[in-house]
Design a protein around this motif. Structure first.
Motif: not given
Length: 377
Positions: A227-250
């Motif tokens: 279920d990718l609906s929990i991923i913030p839109t910014r990271y669903f549409l494009g990959r993060p930068d190297i070293g960037e952190e993503m905070h995802i509430s499962i």
């Protein structure tokens, strides 16, 4: 979100009416707050922008809905018609008149757009479409429109074009919903739960009832990726930068802190890359398919002027092949189904005979005019 295609922005309309008896009463400050919110949202969806830089008053000619304008521009580009955008707009006018000058909203606007692109791809005028309608392979959406699946257009369908397009297919001469057979929703829900699991809800049942193919594709996607609906839109549409952190509430009280660490080289023979993440402090490597790792160039045979040399009516991917070599076919039998940017087209036999060669397979990408099947008497 508007102002660059066929609609003026809401703020412009409100301010233009403010000093008249037609004033909306909406405060300027509130409009600006909305503008600020949507300008931020638009940045998230920047990857879908069609690069429209200025308003286009040609809407008074083609009458294309604003939302469709940018979608159709992108679709035309993907179909190899990007350099012919001006021609596509002209064909849109002709296609609309061929359909009976219809009210264009989803999905009727898609019918006109599909027909316009198909006419452009095949270099057909409106008069040629009328003259050759009995032998041409129209996009599936166009055929279904003329069958009556979207309802009855104001003033009725243009004849004899309708009859020539649908031929021996069934026609609906009233409201489509009035002739629909009853549907057993309880049985459908039980069948879907048996196939996909007990998580199926009534909303899922309604989705399947209206869009069965799309729903099954979506369930296949969820089964593969979760279920990718929990991923913030910014990271669903494009990959993060190297070293960037993503905070995802499962789930409530559970947070994943994921940091992209590195992207490995392509693994030869597999077309994958190892992507390294740090998940809540632990390092993990995930093999990810790189679709651009290897591009196979295929030189395809082109169709000829021979009546039995059947070519692709437009660029697209073969999603179904319905005939085999040696099979007897009649004029009008469907040979294969092509799909391109949500537009499906059936490729039918222009003559009767037996199939000498089938030169395509499911999944093959074709250009307009590539040989599909060869039929001999």
């Amino acid at each position: 979100m508007s102002g660059l295609t066929s609609q003026p922005s809401m703020g412009a309309v409100c301010m233009a009416l403010e000093q008249t008896t037609l004033g909306t009463g909406i405060r300027y400050a509130d409009i600006q707050a909305l503008n600020l919110y949507w300008s931020q949202v638009r940045q998230l969806y920047g990857c879908f922008e069609a690069n429209v830089r200025a308003s286009d008053s040609s809407v008074f000619d083609h009458e294309m809905p604003g939302g469709q304008y940018t979608n159709l521009m992108f679709q035309a580009s993907q179909l190899g018609l990007g350099t012919q955008w001006s021609e596509v707009k002209k064909k849109y006018i002709e296609a609309n008149k061929l359909c009976g000058d219809i009210i264009k909203v989803t999905p009727s606007s898609k019918v006109v757009g599909d027909l316009a692109q198909w006419m452009t791809s095949n270099s057909l005028t409106a008069d040629e479409v009328k003259e050759r309608a009995e032998t041409l392979d129209f996009p599936s959406s166009v055929v279904e429109f003329f069958q009556g699946y979207l309802g009855q257009p104001y003033g009725g369908f243009p004849e004899p074009l309708r009859t020539h397009i649908i031929r021996d297919k069934p026609r609906i001469d009233g409201r489509p919903g009035a002739s629909l057979p009853p549907m057993d929703f309880k049985k459908l829900k039980a069948d879907l739960r048996a196939k996909f699991g007990k998580h199926i809800t009534d909303v899922d049942v309604m989705s399947y009832a209206m869009y069965p193919k799309v729903f099954e594709e979506y369930q296949g996607f969820v089964e593969r990726f979760g279920d990718l609906s929990i991923i913030p839109t910014r990271y669903f549409l494009g990959r993060p930068d190297i070293g960037e952190e993503m905070h995802i509430s499962i789930e409530k009280g559970k947070m994943l802190i994921i940091r992209l660490m590195a992207i490995g080289a392509v693994t030869e023979g597999k077309g994958t890359r190892d992507v390294w993440f740090e998940v809540n402090g632990e390092v993990r490597a995930v093999p990810v398919e790189d679709r651009s790792a290897a591009v196979e160039t295929v030189s395809r045979e082109r169709s000829t002027n021979d009546p039995g040399s059947v070519g692709a009516p437009m660029s697209g991917v073969v999603v179904e092949v319905r005939v085999k070599e040696g099979q007897e076919v009649k004029k009008g039998d469907i040979l294969c189904i092509q799909s391109a940017m949500k537009m499906e087209s059936a490729v039918s036999a222009p003559v009767s005979g037996h199939v000498k060669r089938v030169v395509v397979h499911e999944g093959d990408s074709l250009n307009q005019g590539d040989l599909v099947v060869e039929i001999v008497s």
